[in-house]
Scaffold this active site. Structure first.
Site, PDB file in Angstrom:
ATOM      1  N   LYS A 151       1.050  -1.882  -0.134  1.00  0.00           N
ATOM      2  CA  LYS A 151       0.179   0.158   0.013  1.00  0.00           C
ATOM      3  C   LYS A 151       0.655   1.389  -0.121  1.00  0.00           C
ATOM      4  O   LYS A 151       2.166   1.402   0.540  1.00  0.00           O
ATOM      5  CB  LYS A 151      -0.693   0.249   1.345  1.00  0.00           C
ATOM      6  CG  LYS A 151      -2.118   1.083   1.058  1.00  0.00           C
ATOM      7  CD  LYS A 151      -2.634   0.904   3.151  1.00  0.00           C
ATOM      8  CE  LYS A 151      -4.002   1.381   2.790  1.00  0.00           C
ATOM      9  NZ  LYS A 151      -4.520   1.338   3.929  1.00  0.00           N
ATOM     10  N   SER A 226      -9.774   1.633   2.896  1.00  0.00           N
ATOM     11  CA  SER A 226      -8.356   2.721   1.557  1.00  0.00           C
ATOM     12  C   SER A 226      -7.271   1.943   1.394  1.00  0.00           C
ATOM     13  O   SER A 226      -6.449   2.219   0.727  1.00  0.00           O
ATOM     14  CB  SER A 226      -8.034   3.644   3.486  1.00  0.00           C
ATOM     15  OG  SER A 226      -7.128   3.183   3.364  1.00  0.00           O
ATOM     16  N   SER A 250      -9.904  -0.634   7.041  1.00  0.00           N
ATOM     17  CA  SER A 250      -9.303  -0.140   5.594  1.00  0.00           C
ATOM     18  C   SER A 250      -8.648  -1.534   4.851  1.00  0.00           C
ATOM     19  O   SER A 250      -8.031  -1.370   3.494  1.00  0.00           O
ATOM     20  CB  SER A 250      -8.430   0.666   5.424  1.00  0.00           C
ATOM     21  OG  SER A 250      -9.335   1.487   5.945  1.00  0.00           O
TER      22      SER A 250
END
Length: 588
Positions: A151, A226, A250
């Site tokens: 990420k 996210s 997330s």
């Protein structure tokens, strides 16, 4: 000064000062306008440079893949991409597949997936150096030759960690995060950084710099967030193992939307050193790093690799608890608590059906199922979770976005934060009789007024955790089965439904390990039942949720599995049991 004196001489008495003042005001306005224009030009230039760097990286990787293809034209790409992680790892360890072949195969697939979904923020060119290093190394780690995506905000030396924010485009990471160091030590090859929503505080996936990420199965839908770039890349087949983060869902929400397995560990189980965030110091509800993949065994292998002496030495704040293979491999029947609604945000029929069918399958397999009701979820959502992030009424959130082009996904939240505290309180009071859930949500964003109130808030979180654990232990539960938000929302709807994350945020407040597992897919019968969905309050949220998930036939449906703190192996073992029992019902 000379010009002002000349004006005074030419004009009648008193009017010279007025004219000078107007001239000064006009000059100030012009200067302010010029300053804003220059600021926008600077922002635009930064964005264009970041986009150019990303595009150049994609071109470089495309050329590298093409060169490999010319050198080794006989690679059976689809056969490699179809291998589960455990089998791929075994083939790499024995030497029947080379790390080079696997890396370039996944690079090629990742290029295709990001063209469809815009899931990549940047390729990591150093992956070729890492490839050469592991080829020279005599010792093979547990993740030898496995390409891994990470990420955006997980630090990698020489790369940005943007969080989708302009101010982060100037800061290049000086060294790898501990997580990346350990992945490399175990032979993994970090090859791509994935896209995120601006500020990370959204479960959609869009930012003004790198754009919006789309769902790989349906471009009209969001991949979640996210860790949405991770979800899209893995679900599209462009990565076999990814690392995300979770502070309100997330990891679990994109895993749910995309039909993946994802684990949010106890926050301190994996090192957070070297991970950046838009707002630092929020400790009451901690962030956790964790893996995302296509099956549970992949998550277990990743945790086994990471929970090693290397991590414990690099970050002594991580408890030195190695992976407990005996717990993960156990077949002892479990005492399972279950619920299909948290009485705060009723989920769509397909998500509740998934819990009921999984409960029946577990019972038939010899496990003991016990009804369980998580206590006071409205209180947890508003008083504990929301107040943690908006303790200052949203001031830090707004400051973080200063100088940024604000992405549309954040506009509703920004508008709420901009309201003065008194306006929020008065509006909440007016809304209370009609829409109590919305009123409580808005009131929670008014923030706290003293340090004493902040201390009391943190104490109340501790009290709630103790009460929850006591209720769990009184029922003698090993694990809990419960729903999670889904199926994948149509784009644009996550921004309207921040309160819908109650199913995931609970276990961030509690800091329990929690994972999601695909068990089914949306059916025509689910779609028909959705037409009768009323929610719990008949408010704008209930109506928006119905619209967000309609037309999702064939999309993945998942359940959530939870264990007590530090029992990641038991959580994974339960997830594996659910995965095994759901075969035949889950979406491919």
């Amino acid at each position: 000064m000379i010009q002002q004196q000349q004006l005074r001489q030419l004009l009648p008495e008193g009017k010279g000062d007025t004219c000078a003042a107007l001239a000064l005001l006009g000059g100030s306005v012009a200067a302010l306008g010029l300053w804003k224009w220059l600021g926008k030009k600077s922002i635009q230039k930064k964005m264009e440079e970041a986009q150019k760097t990303r595009d150049e990286g994609l071109e470089k990787m495309a050329k590298a893949v093409q060169q490999f293809r010319e050198q080794v034209p006989s690679v059976q790409r689809d056969a490699i991409l179809s291998l589960p992680l455990l089998e791929l790892s075994a083939r790499l360890q024995e030497g029947s597949l080379s790390p080079r072949t696997v890396l370039y195969t996944y690079l090629e697939k990742a290029l295709e997936v990001t063209q469809q979904t815009n899931c990549l923020r940047h390729f990591i060119p150093e992956c070729e150096e890492q490839l050469q290093e592991i080829e020279r190394r005599m010792e093979k780690g547990l993740l030898y030759g496995i390409p891994v995506s990470i990420k955006d905000h997980i630090g990698h030396k020489g790369h940005l960690a943007t969080c989708g924010l302009m101010q982060c485009l100037d800061t290049v990471m000086e060294e790898d995060s501990v997580l990346v160091k350990v992945l490399k030590r175990q032979g993994a090859i970090p090859f791509a950084m994935t896209n995120v929503p601006q500020s990370l505080f959204s479960y959609e996936c869009s930012n003004p710099i790198f754009g919006q990420t789309l769902h790989p199965l349906d471009p009209r839908r969001s991949p979640g967030g996210s860790s949405g770039g991770e979800g899209a890349l893995i679900a599209g087949g462009g990565s076999i193992l990814g690392m995300g983060s979770d502070m309100g869902g997330s990891i679990r929400l994109p895993s749910s939307f995309c039909g993946l397995c994802g684990l949010k560990p106890t926050a301190e189980r994996l090192s957070l050193s070297g991970m950046t965030g838009p707002v630092s110091g929020i400790l009451a509800v901690p962030c956790a790093l964790g893996p995302m993949a296509r099956d549970v065994d992949s998550l277990a292998l990743c945790m086994k690799a990471l929970l090693c002496q290397e991590m414990f030495q690099l970050d002594p704040s991580v408890p030195p608890i190695p992976f407990n293979e005996e717990v993960y491999s156990s077949s002892t029947p479990l005492r399972v608590g279950y619920y299909d609604t948290d009485s705060y945000f009723p989920l769509p029929p397909c998500m509740r059906r998934a819990v009921k069918e999984t409960r029946s399958a577990l019972q038939a397999a010899g496990h003991q199922l016990v009804p369980f009701s998580p206590p006071r979820i409205p209180y947890v959502m508003n008083e504990l979770f929301m107040k943690t992030f908006f303790a200052d009424g949203g001031r830090a959130f707004l400051d973080m976005l200063t100088g940024n082009i604000v992405d549309p996904i954040l506009k509703p939240l920004v508008n709420s934060c901009k309201m003065p505290r008194l306006v929020k309180k008065l509006l909440a009071l007016l809304l209370k009789p009609l829409f109590p859930r919305l009123a409580d949500y808005l009131s929670s964003m008014a923030g706290m007024r003293s340090v004493q109130e902040m201390w009391d808030h943190q104490h109340q979180i501790q009290v709630y955790r103790s009460q929850f654990i006591s209720q769990w232990q009184e029922l003698q539960l090993a694990v809990v089965l419960c729903p999670v938000l889904g199926p994948a929302f149509a784009t644009g709807y996550p921004r309207k439904l921040l309160g819908a994350i109650s199913s995931t945020m609970l276990y961030n407040v509690l800091n329990f390990p929690a994972g999601v597992v695909p068990v089914s897919s949306v059916t025509e019968a689910d779609e028909e039942e959705l037409k009768l969905y009323k929610g719990c309050c008949d408010d704008p949220w209930d109506r928006a949720l119905k619209q967000a998930v309609s037309g999702a036939v064939g999309m993945p449906v998942v359940v959530q599995c939870v264990a007590l703190p530090w029992q990641e192996e038991l959580c994974l073992r339960f997830m594996k049991e659910v995965e095994t029992l759901s075969r035949g019902r889950r979406v491919p």
